[in-house]
Design a protein around this motif. Structure first.
Motif, PDB file in Angstrom:
ATOM      1  N   ARG A  92       0.805  -1.262  -0.091  1.00  0.00           N
ATOM      2  CA  ARG A  92       0.048  -0.035   0.175  1.00  0.00           C
ATOM      3  C   ARG A  92       0.993   1.200   0.042  1.00  0.00           C
ATOM      4  O   ARG A  92       1.726   1.424   0.855  1.00  0.00           O
ATOM      5  CB  ARG A  92      -0.894  -0.232   1.234  1.00  0.00           C
ATOM      6  CG  ARG A  92      -2.131  -0.934   1.103  1.00  0.00           C
ATOM      7  CD  ARG A  92      -2.931  -1.009   2.414  1.00  0.00           C
ATOM      8  NE  ARG A  92      -2.431  -1.052   3.513  1.00  0.00           N
ATOM      9  CZ  ARG A  92      -2.186  -2.012   4.117  1.00  0.00           C
ATOM     10  NH1 ARG A  92      -2.630  -3.346   3.525  1.00  0.00           N
ATOM     11  NH2 ARG A  92      -1.763  -2.352   5.335  1.00  0.00           N
ATOM     12  N   LEU A  93       0.662   2.128  -0.871  1.00  0.00           N
ATOM     13  CA  LEU A  93       1.425   3.293  -0.807  1.00  0.00           C
ATOM     14  C   LEU A  93       0.450   4.460  -0.493  1.00  0.00           C
ATOM     15  O   LEU A  93      -0.631   4.610  -0.373  1.00  0.00           O
ATOM     16  CB  LEU A  93       1.417   3.809  -2.447  1.00  0.00           C
ATOM     17  CG  LEU A  93       2.264   2.714  -3.362  1.00  0.00           C
ATOM     18  CD1 LEU A  93       2.479   3.440  -5.042  1.00  0.00           C
ATOM     19  CD2 LEU A  93       3.811   2.682  -2.818  1.00  0.00           C
TER      20      LEU A  93
ATOM     21  N   CYS B 215       5.702  -7.077 -12.024  1.00  0.00           N
ATOM     22  CA  CYS B 215       4.846  -6.109 -11.290  1.00  0.00           C
ATOM     23  C   CYS B 215       5.247  -4.847 -11.463  1.00  0.00           C
ATOM     24  O   CYS B 215       6.496  -4.377 -11.627  1.00  0.00           O
ATOM     25  CB  CYS B 215       4.464  -6.609  -9.871  1.00  0.00           C
ATOM     26  SG  CYS B 215       5.746  -6.401  -9.007  1.00  0.00           S
ATOM     27  N   GLY B 216       4.344  -3.697 -11.244  1.00  0.00           N
ATOM     28  CA  GLY B 216       4.621  -2.424 -11.151  1.00  0.00           C
ATOM     29  C   GLY B 216       5.021  -1.749 -12.657  1.00  0.00           C
ATOM     30  O   GLY B 216       4.449  -2.109 -13.705  1.00  0.00           O
TER      31      GLY B 216
ATOM     32  N   ASP C   9      -2.524   4.188 -10.327  1.00  0.00           N
ATOM     33  CA  ASP C   9      -3.668   5.153 -10.829  1.00  0.00           C
ATOM     34  C   ASP C   9      -4.678   5.605 -10.067  1.00  0.00           C
ATOM     35  O   ASP C   9      -5.961   6.169 -10.321  1.00  0.00           O
ATOM     36  CB  ASP C   9      -4.616   4.232 -12.260  1.00  0.00           C
ATOM     37  CG  ASP C   9      -4.961   2.910 -11.503  1.00  0.00           C
ATOM     38  OD1 ASP C   9      -5.045   2.670 -10.302  1.00  0.00           O
ATOM     39  OD2 ASP C   9      -5.366   1.976 -12.276  1.00  0.00           O
ATOM     40  N   ASP C  10      -4.240   5.224  -8.719  1.00  0.00           N
ATOM     41  CA  ASP C  10      -5.348   5.837  -7.286  1.00  0.00           C
ATOM     42  C   ASP C  10      -5.298   7.299  -7.510  1.00  0.00           C
ATOM     43  O   ASP C  10      -4.310   7.998  -7.275  1.00  0.00           O
ATOM     44  CB  ASP C  10      -4.732   5.176  -6.119  1.00  0.00           C
ATOM     45  CG  ASP C  10      -5.539   5.874  -5.014  1.00  0.00           C
ATOM     46  OD1 ASP C  10      -6.399   6.687  -5.115  1.00  0.00           O
ATOM     47  OD2 ASP C  10      -5.313   5.307  -3.970  1.00  0.00           O
TER      48      ASP C  10
ATOM     49  N   ALA D 174      -2.681  11.143  -6.916  1.00  0.00           N
ATOM     50  CA  ALA D 174      -2.203  11.772  -8.224  1.00  0.00           C
ATOM     51  C   ALA D 174      -1.210  12.958  -8.117  1.00  0.00           C
ATOM     52  O   ALA D 174      -0.438  13.267  -8.859  1.00  0.00           O
ATOM     53  CB  ALA D 174      -3.493  12.242  -9.190  1.00  0.00           C
ATOM     54  N   ASP D 175      -1.207  13.563  -6.960  1.00  0.00           N
ATOM     55  CA  ASP D 175      -0.467  15.079  -6.705  1.00  0.00           C
ATOM     56  C   ASP D 175       0.970  14.560  -6.358  1.00  0.00           C
ATOM     57  O   ASP D 175       1.824  15.325  -5.911  1.00  0.00           O
ATOM     58  CB  ASP D 175      -1.017  15.958  -5.749  1.00  0.00           C
ATOM     59  CG  ASP D 175      -2.418  16.386  -6.123  1.00  0.00           C
ATOM     60  OD1 ASP D 175      -2.426  16.421  -7.472  1.00  0.00           O
ATOM     61  OD2 ASP D 175      -3.480  16.801  -5.578  1.00  0.00           O
ATOM     62  N   GLY D 176       1.256  13.162  -5.820  1.00  0.00           N
ATOM     63  CA  GLY D 176       2.647  12.763  -5.326  1.00  0.00           C
ATOM     64  C   GLY D 176       3.193  12.005  -6.462  1.00  0.00           C
ATOM     65  O   GLY D 176       2.849  11.757  -7.202  1.00  0.00           O
TER      66      GLY D 176
END
Ligand code: NAD
Length: 488
Positions: A310-311, A349-350, A355-356, A360-362
């Motif tokens: 989880r990011l 993977c990755g 796309d969350d 988006a701002d990070g």
């Protein structure tokens, strides 16, 4: 604004330039700080020179120097919450990790505060009753301390604490991206009672504020942590006046897993080895090497768990890792992955940004695994300094050692095996400054840290860390001087 510390005075940049510091997790404004350049660097060096040549610190005995470091340790511990928050805002790092980084800084100041009392000189037997010989330690002089952005507070502390313990004066130039905890630490040094001019702080970009420190004739030593390319430049600049240099540079660190390792534990550590702080750790285990017979199952397990990481931002307690430091760095990581794919690595993977919309701002990048990597690929030769794991396979102990050592780097790495003898054998054959056996990442203030080969020239932490900042002098005293009479 007054973010630079020069000769005991907090001051703005001479050219009145400023820089916005933005959190890499969401782009929010963290601070606006002074941005210095060559003129500020020159003033800071002059102040440090004067404090070294005329001030009390280099002549202060080791006891009171150690006491001051212990006071600094207490002050850093007192301000733990504020320092951890500031570090997280600048770097985007999870708050829990920043808190560990503050603990690391405290331990470092405590360690050198105590060590400097015991690491005294020695008396040498002269073989005669009429002479006394002593070997004593003295400070090197004015030190330029240049640090990167990934673990700013520990990296600064690993230089400031031994430099001060040895009696030097210094100019600190932290990364222009992450200056907040450097400013805070300088305030704590002043609060602890350090004499004016001993600690000086210049902020600004490397070529403008850092480079002028590396060729200034009044600087005696450059201690630099950062990338290999910059390290080469620093070393070349320092050569003009034969400065002492202590370089802590990049790594491409092998994490070697034998078939007889504890499978689940090795998988778990393979993930933290590389994805902690999104791979922005000099010792990141970014190069996974797995023995043939367990390779496929091992990689499958790593990929399965990497997909679930989880990011999130520094204060998101559910997040397991965070963003990259900047848009430019993320672009470099993307290019690194693209180069690997073009050379035939397989993307497991990755490999893309998430796309969350909440992220988006990070500057986020998904944990990435590239397998099928082999010698000659650029992804094995270069450090990505991002959340990218390359995977190689090996068939024998000899092959594992040969492949692991087939790099210009030599910072750190690990060997995983249930066979203690083999683990020890392999550890001793790896050309690395740190080797973990059945573990990854621990680091102690008492044990030296530094790279072999092109990962650096210096040692931080441990007694070797103090030795970096000391000159050693031999004093011979004749207690019964008589003419020699040779030329009578
Ligand atoms: P970098 O080399 O770009 O910058 C490091 C510091 O040097 C910054 O303060 C920068 O402003 C300054 N600088 C840049 N150009 C300069 C010049 N010409 N003269 C003097 N100073 C200059 O590195 P970075 O991107 O900030 O940090 C990441 C790198 O640091 C990675 O390669 C990582 O492996 C390495 N690193 C190594 C260790 C270690 O212990 N070996 C620890 C942490 C990071």
């Amino acid at each position: 604004m007054t973010d630079l510390l020069i000769g005991g005075r907090w001051t703005g940049a001479i050219d009145e330039r400023t820089r916005e510091i933005r959190c890499p997790a969401d782009g929010s404004l963290v601070a606006v700080v002074d941005e210095g350049g060559g003129k500020d660097a020159a003033e800071a060096v002059a102040a440090a020179r004067q404090a070294f040549d005329q001030g009390p610190w280099p002549r202060t005995p080791a006891g009171p120097r150690g006491d001051l470091l212990l006071r600094v340790a207490d002050l850093v511990a007192r301000d733990k919450d504020a320092l951890a928050r500031a570090e997280s805002l600048d770097t985007g790092k999870r708050l829990a990790e920043s808190r560990l980084d503050v603990d690391d800084a405290v331990a470092c100041f405590r360690y050198y505060g105590r060590l400097v009392r015991t690491e005294t000189g020695r008396v040498v037997d002269t073989g005669t009753a009429h002479a006394v010989s002593r070997v004593v330690h003295e400070p090197v002089g004015v030190c330029a301390l240049i640090t990167p952005w990934n673990c700013p507070l520990p990296q600064t502390s690993w230089k400031v604490a031994p430099a001060l313990a040895a009696g030097n004066t210094f100019v600190l130039k932290p990364s222009e991206l992450t200056p907040s905890t450097a400013i805070a630490l300088m305030r704590l040094l002043v609060e602890a009672g350090l004499p004016d001019g001993v600690a000086n702080l210049v902020l600004g970009p490397g070529p403008e504020a850092g480079a002028p420190l590396t060729d200034n004739p009044d600087v005696d030593m450059v201690s630099f942590t950062g990338g290999l390319r910059t390290g080469r430049r620093v070393m070349a600049a320092a050569a003009g006046t034969v400065k002492r240099t202590s370089l802590e540079l990049s790594g491409k660190n092998p994490n070697v897993v034998f078939a007889d390792a504890d499978f689940g534990t090795a998988v778990d550590h393979a993930l933290t080895a590389v994805f902690r702080h999104s791979g922005q750790v000099c010792s990141a285990g970014a190069r996974l090497m797995v023995e043939d017979s367990v390779h496929d199952a091992f990689v499958e397990a790593v990929v399965h768990r990497a997909r679930g990481i989880r990011l999130g931002g520094p204060f998101d307690e559910q997040a397991q890792t965070g963003p990259l430091i900047s848009a430019a760095h993320r672009a470099r990581v993307e290019a690194y992955v693209a180069a690997g794919l073009a050379e035939g690595a397989r993307l497991r993977c990755g490999g893309i940004c998430p796309d969350d919309p909440a992220l988006a701002d990070g500057y986020y990048f998904l944990p990435t695994v590239l397998d099928g990597c082999h010698s000659g690929m650029s992804v094995l030769a270069d450090e990505s300094f991002g959340p990218v794991l390359t995977v190689e396979r090996f068939a024998s102990e000899d092959e594992a050692v040969r492949l692991a050592n087939d790099t210009v780097y030599g910072l750190a790495g690990a060997v995983w095996s249930g066979d203690e003898e083999r683990a020890r054998r392999v550890a001793s054959r790896l050309r690395l400054g740190t080797v973990w056996i059945n573990d990854y990442h621990p680091c102690l203030p008492q044990a030296e840290w530094g790279g072999f080969k092109q990962s650096g020239t210096g040692r931080e932490l441990g007694p070797g860390g103090l030795a970096e900042y000391r000159e050693t002098k031999h004093i011979w005293r004749n207690t019964r001087p008589r003419p020699r009479g040779w030329f009578a």
